[in-house]
Design a protein around this motif. Sequence first.
Motif: not given
Length: 578
Positions: A95-96, A100-101, A105-109, A147-149
């Motif tokens: 999930m994390l 992050f991706l 990236t703004g590309t959900i799929w 990565l999220l931080a």
Amino acid sequence: MAILFLFLLVITTTAYWRVGTNEFIDLDDNAYVTENHHVRQGLTFENFKWSFSFNNTDYWLPLTWISHMLDCSLFGLNAGMHHRTSLLIHIVNGMLLFLFLNKTTGTIWKSAVVAVLFSLHPINVDSVAWIAERKNVLSSLFWMLTLLAYSRYVEHPNIKNYLVILVPFILGSMAKPMLVTMPFVLLLLDYWPLGRFSQSASTKIEARPSAIRFYAGMILDVKRLAFEKIPLFALSCLSIVITSLSLRKLGHLISNDIVPMKLRLANALISYVRYIGKAIWPFNFSIHYPYPTEMYPAWQLAAAAFLLMGITVGLIHQMGKRPYLIIGWLWFMGTFVPAIGLTFSGTWGAINDRFAYIPLIGLYIVLVWGSVDAFGNGRLAKKCKVAISTIYILILSALTWLQVGHWKNSEMLFEHALSVTTDNYFVHNLLGVSLSKQGKISSAIEHFQKSIRIRPSYFEAYNNLGIEFSKIGKPDDALQSFSSALQLCPTLASAHNNMGNILAEEGKTDAAEKRYIRAIQLRPDYFDAYNNLGILYYHQRKFRKAMDNFQHALRVRPDFEGARANLELARRQFSQSK
């Protein structure tokens, strides 16, 4: 977004559902949980202090020890619940990764498909279904949080957000020292998808300068962004030093005399290709793949080098239009470096599925983003992408379900490993140990002998064979096996102890005493040897010496009930002899 999280939860839980009925296995689970009295006692202040010491069975990983202690505090030795904890961490990791991706990236799929591949690929079953590999999924949890931080820091660059990055990075390093490559990965992500380079993926192609100015700008950007990460590089170096010191102290590092650097480099080259093959063709996974004893043929090395170099050059050429391809590829290549076998310890296979947990994320990015580019964006192309993705995900789910089943117990796991590998001396030995615990002595002897035939220098199999011979009343054969083990490895403390047991039974007390003492010299925490030496002194009516050794055994292992009973008996005899 919530629907995708729920989807990840459901499909991953379904694929791994059977892990909750699996048992502990006879490889490392004993050292980490079932026979580790610090862990079995649960989380106490004393055990918390012990978890930060350098006197345990592996390199420095205090957070992993604490997680195992928490499980024992909550669930005791219920293996199913220990497995479910690891599964829960794995689900959260998926999930994390998606979070992050998608955020960067703004590309959900595309992000979702990468997360699904990570969550369902059967190469990750080792990390989830092997309780001793809790360190892998746990450290990866903090990898994802780092990565999220970092992505938050990039959005709002200030000292507070930078310090937040250090927290999961340090905690992850305390779970397993696999985060040493994280600063390099962050540099890659600065180029794509974060677009922090002055001439990066965010820059329009037509606005870019000449090649000379472009690469000069790249060098300046690397210097600037690397300087920003000096604290992370320093922490990575510290982690490497601590790990090296702890492994050297435990004597786990394999010297170049045993495995030459030339062979290590060759195996590393071949391993990259094998990992790519495992990622694309997810079949025939094993807990151990035998390390080669001879150099690979020159044509194999040349082919592997040509393939890896060709892919790298080709993706660099696509760097301007498709930066995600080279970034994913360098993620894959770079994060494997600490685990590719140039330096290794203990029992190390030619490849190790568990080491692919983080590195293959980079390859998933290459495959997913690259496939989208290859198919295009037409209506038919979209339908093809959905169909292929669905079929592949279903196949991965089925294969993971089957692979989890192989981890049901030690015997099933090791028999499966033997069915998908050849000349696997190490697994023959493991299977022999498991069969011995079930009382199947003749079958155990057969597997130990097979292990020796495949690898005549494998001293552990000789030692285990000697134990089985002693059980069936063949002391001469047992002594011969222990002698063979010690000829190959004079520092094998267990063989000295086992030989002492045979000599003591034959009444050769002086020779037995020397063996026990030597075992203790080699392993000062060898509680069994202390106990055996105490029994020897007890029968010689040397009650004070007997008590001293029983007390030593209990200091090393306070829950050693046999030594406690022996100590009480020796005390009574000592009192009566006054």
